[in-house]
Design an enzyme around this catalytic site. Structure first.
Site, PDB file in Angstrom:
ATOM      1  N   TYR A   1       0.827  -1.218   0.000  1.00 52.59           N
ATOM      2  CA  TYR A   1       0.000   0.000   0.000  1.00 52.59           C
ATOM      3  C   TYR A   1       0.858   1.264   0.000  1.00 52.59           C
ATOM      4  O   TYR A   1       0.614   2.202   0.761  1.00 52.59           O
ATOM      5  CB  TYR A   1      -0.937   0.030   1.223  1.00 52.59           C
ATOM      6  CG  TYR A   1      -1.959  -1.092   1.260  1.00 52.59           C
ATOM      7  CD1 TYR A   1      -2.872  -1.240   0.218  1.00 52.59           C
ATOM      8  CD2 TYR A   1      -2.007  -1.975   2.330  1.00 52.59           C
ATOM      9  CE1 TYR A   1      -3.807  -2.262   0.251  1.00 52.59           C
ATOM     10  CE2 TYR A   1      -2.938  -3.000   2.365  1.00 52.59           C
ATOM     11  CZ  TYR A   1      -3.833  -3.139   1.322  1.00 52.59           C
ATOM     12  OH  TYR A   1      -4.750  -4.148   1.360  1.00 52.59           O
TER      13      TYR A   1
ATOM     14  N   LYS B   1      19.601 -10.065  22.088  1.00 52.32           N
ATOM     15  CA  LYS B   1      18.472  -9.293  22.620  1.00 52.32           C
ATOM     16  C   LYS B   1      17.334 -10.298  22.783  1.00 52.32           C
ATOM     17  O   LYS B   1      16.225 -10.125  22.267  1.00 52.32           O
ATOM     18  CB  LYS B   1      18.126  -8.149  21.641  1.00 52.32           C
ATOM     19  CG  LYS B   1      17.118  -7.147  22.155  1.00 52.32           C
ATOM     20  CD  LYS B   1      17.599  -6.338  23.338  1.00 52.32           C
ATOM     21  CE  LYS B   1      16.443  -5.543  23.941  1.00 52.32           C
ATOM     22  NZ  LYS B   1      16.790  -4.950  25.253  1.00 52.32           N
TER      23      LYS B   1
ATOM     24  N   ASP C   1      21.821  -3.689  24.558  1.00 57.08           N
ATOM     25  CA  ASP C   1      21.752  -2.379  25.213  1.00 57.08           C
ATOM     26  C   ASP C   1      22.776  -2.294  26.343  1.00 57.08           C
ATOM     27  O   ASP C   1      23.448  -1.273  26.528  1.00 57.08           O
ATOM     28  CB  ASP C   1      20.330  -2.068  25.711  1.00 57.08           C
ATOM     29  CG  ASP C   1      19.612  -3.282  26.279  1.00 57.08           C
ATOM     30  OD1 ASP C   1      20.082  -4.413  26.071  1.00 57.08           O
ATOM     31  OD2 ASP C   1      18.577  -3.104  26.957  1.00 57.08           O
TER      32      ASP C   1
ATOM     33  N   ASP D   1      27.277  -3.973  13.440  1.00 64.51           N
ATOM     34  CA  ASP D   1      27.443  -2.729  12.681  1.00 64.51           C
ATOM     35  C   ASP D   1      27.454  -1.542  13.651  1.00 64.51           C
ATOM     36  O   ASP D   1      28.327  -0.662  13.606  1.00 64.51           O
ATOM     37  CB  ASP D   1      26.274  -2.618  11.685  1.00 64.51           C
ATOM     38  CG  ASP D   1      26.495  -1.526  10.658  1.00 64.51           C
ATOM     39  OD1 ASP D   1      27.538  -0.847  10.720  1.00 64.51           O
ATOM     40  OD2 ASP D   1      25.621  -1.348   9.792  1.00 64.51           O
TER      41      ASP D   1
ATOM     42  N   ASP E   1      31.043   0.793  15.375  1.00 68.35           N
ATOM     43  CA  ASP E   1      31.266   2.239  15.262  1.00 68.35           C
ATOM     44  C   ASP E   1      31.591   2.801  16.642  1.00 68.35           C
ATOM     45  O   ASP E   1      32.464   3.659  16.799  1.00 68.35           O
ATOM     46  CB  ASP E   1      30.031   2.947  14.680  1.00 68.35           C
ATOM     47  CG  ASP E   1      30.098   3.060  13.156  1.00 68.35           C
ATOM     48  OD1 ASP E   1      30.798   2.230  12.542  1.00 68.35           O
ATOM     49  OD2 ASP E   1      29.456   3.963  12.580  1.00 68.35           O
TER      50      ASP E   1
HETATM   51  P1  ATP Z   1      28.854   6.212   5.722  1.00 68.70           P
HETATM   52  O1  ATP Z   1      27.489   6.767   5.808  1.00 68.70           O
HETATM   53  O2  ATP Z   1      29.124   5.426   4.499  1.00 68.70           O
HETATM   54  O3  ATP Z   1      29.311   5.493   6.966  1.00 68.70           O
HETATM   55  P2  ATP Z   1      30.180   8.736   6.309  1.00 68.70           P
HETATM   56  O4  ATP Z   1      31.478   9.190   5.796  1.00 68.70           O
HETATM   57  O5  ATP Z   1      29.082   9.719   6.326  1.00 68.70           O
HETATM   58  O6  ATP Z   1      29.830   7.440   5.502  1.00 68.70           O
HETATM   59  P3  ATP Z   1      31.570   7.757   8.556  1.00 68.70           P
HETATM   60  O7  ATP Z   1      32.526   7.073   7.752  1.00 68.70           O
HETATM   61  O8  ATP Z   1      30.956   7.031   9.680  1.00 68.70           O
HETATM   62  O9  ATP Z   1      30.341   8.272   7.792  1.00 68.70           O
HETATM   63  O10 ATP Z   1      32.308   9.046   9.048  1.00 68.70           O
HETATM   64  C1  ATP Z   1      31.716  10.010   9.869  1.00 68.70           C
HETATM   65  C2  ATP Z   1      32.647  11.197   9.951  1.00 68.70           C
HETATM   66  O11 ATP Z   1      33.868  10.816  10.599  1.00 68.70           O
HETATM   67  C3  ATP Z   1      33.075  11.714   8.598  1.00 68.70           C
HETATM   68  O12 ATP Z   1      32.151  12.586   8.073  1.00 68.70           O
HETATM   69  C4  ATP Z   1      34.422  12.356   8.914  1.00 68.70           C
HETATM   70  O13 ATP Z   1      34.268  13.667   9.378  1.00 68.70           O
HETATM   71  C5  ATP Z   1      34.967  11.452  10.005  1.00 68.70           C
HETATM   72  N1  ATP Z   1      35.869  10.457   9.420  1.00 68.70           N
HETATM   73  C6  ATP Z   1      35.552   9.231   8.943  1.00 68.70           C
HETATM   74  N2  ATP Z   1      36.623   8.600   8.473  1.00 68.70           N
HETATM   75  C7  ATP Z   1      37.671   9.437   8.659  1.00 68.70           C
HETATM   76  C8  ATP Z   1      39.073   9.363   8.372  1.00 68.70           C
HETATM   77  N3  ATP Z   1      39.634   8.292   7.793  1.00 68.70           N
HETATM   78  N4  ATP Z   1      39.836  10.424   8.695  1.00 68.70           N
HETATM   79  C9  ATP Z   1      39.319  11.500   9.278  1.00 68.70           C
HETATM   80  N5  ATP Z   1      38.010  11.648   9.570  1.00 68.70           N
HETATM   81  C10 ATP Z   1      37.184  10.629   9.264  1.00 68.70           C
END
Ligand code: ATP
Length: 347
Positions: A140, A183, A216, A240, A244
């Site tokens: 939908y 979870k 969590d 994932d 981070d």
């Molecule tokens: P995606 O959405 O694919 O994860 P993205 O670049 O938006 O890509 P991240 O890779 O998680 O997200 O990075 C988030 C921020 O961290 C970037 O926008 C940048 O400012 C910083 N960052 C990421 N990788 C590096 C790096 N190798 N050196 C310096 N700063 C970085």
């Protein structure tokens, strides 16, 4: 015979950090024959495709793939740009995603009172099923009744093999402990299957201790007491997110390396920094290349060149401990290339 490596820089800062990784691998004595793969969102802008239709066929005979980053929303929708990444993980059955998180000497940790190596964990993420399937649909569409179903898909085989890999890795480490992230109190089918499987597999590893932890609580403990973790095993989505977080507590996204592994070696495995294309800093020559360089070392180790892998890791550790050359993410003014050059000088 040199290792056949597909060098797939991709988008954004991908080419900048992969150039340094290649430079360090070559200077470090790795016997690699690199083939440049120039598929990215620029190709999409020209042809409507981020990679050729037969990309798996073209990549399957390489020994390994070194990927930079995929995605630039100015050129292509993100879910299209990352298709080759997900396609390689599934098509080459790279069911193990390995993400080490180590707090090295010389790195500013955002957490209070943490000493070097207080954080030393290996996060093992399931990489081919779980929450990241393309099963489901929308119904939908565009109406007030619109519904979306996204299927979480856990198989006994997929769960068992990732858990077994985690126990094997734990067995090689000093602390020999696995934390299983679940979870199960809310996801009463998938995560309860996971719990059942780990109880069975654990019986085969009497020398390895393990404990379950809800995701969590794990998020909280990664910040509150990351030193309690040795090997961490988790599903695709949980891994994932948690990795981070793990990257940030060891100094930032610029530090976190990863490997997408097919342990059978039937197909190539893929090595990549966990960061994305970082469009905010792309093209400026200031990205931190350490994650890409460390991914290169992981690749060498996987391919069997442990000696040169260790040389590169040692050079990176020496750089972190002693060098004043720092990219802006670490509060410095150095450029991407300066970091690669400094590491090469220490090899
Ligand atoms: P995606 O959405 O694919 O994860 P993205 O670049 O938006 O890509 P991240 O890779 O998680 O997200 O990075 C988030 C921020 O961290 C970037 O926008 C940048 O400012 C910083 N960052 C990421 N990788 C590096 C790096 N190798 N050196 C310096 N700063 C970085």
């Amino acid at each position: 015979m040199p290792y056949k490596i597909a060098l797939y820089p991709g988008d954004g800062i991908g080419p900048e950090v992969i150039a340094e990784a290649k430079k360090v691998l070559e200077a470090g004595g790795a016997d690699c024959a690199f083939t440049l793969i120039d598929w990215n969102t620029t190709l999409y802008a020209k042809t409507g495709k981020c990679a050729p239709d037969d990309y798996l066929e073209r990549l399957k005979d390489f020994d390994a793939i070194m990927l930079g980053a995929l995605g630039n929303s100015a050129n292509a929708p993100d879910h299209i740009a990352v298709q080759p990444l997900l396609g390689m993980r599934r098509g080459f059955d790279q069911y193990v995603n390995v993400r080490p998180a180590v707090l090295y000497e010389g790195v500013d940790c955002p957490l209070k009172n943490k000493k070097p190596f207080d954080i030393d964990m290996l996060v093992i993420r399931e990489n081919t099923e779980g929450e990241y399937t393309s099963l489901g649909g929308r119904h939908y569409a565009g109406t007030p009744h619109e519904a979306a179903i996204q299927v979480n898909y856990f198989t006994r085989m997929g769960t068992e093999r990732i858990i077994r890999y985690a126990f094997e890795e734990a067995r090689k480490r000093k602390r020999k402990h696995v934390t299983s992230i679940t979870k199960s109190n809310a996801l009463i089918y998938s995560m309860v299957l996971w719990d059942d499987v780990i109880k069975e597999v654990a019986q085969e590893y009497p020398d390895v201790k393990w404990s379950p932890m809800l995701v969590d609580a794990a998020a909280m403990n990664f910040v509150r007491q990351p030193e309690i973790f040795d090997v961490v095993v988790c599903s695709n989505l949980f891994g994932d997110i948690l990795t981070d977080l793990a990257a940030v507590i060891i100094g930032g996204m610029g530090f976190a390396a990863s490997a997408n592994i097919n342990p059978t070696k039937k197909y190539p495995s893929m090595f990549e920094p966990i960061h994305g294309s970082a469009p905010d800093i792309a093209g400026k020559g200031i990205a931190n290349p350490l994650a890409a360089i460390m991914s290169g070392a992981m690749m060498l180790e996987f391919l069997g060149d442990e000696k040169n892998a260790r040389r590169i890791t040692n050079a990176v550790q020496s750089y972190l401990k002693e060098s004043s050359i720092k990219t802006p993410d670490r509060g410095g003014t150095a450029r991407t290339q300066d970091v690669g050059n400094d590491i090469i000088a220490r090899l």
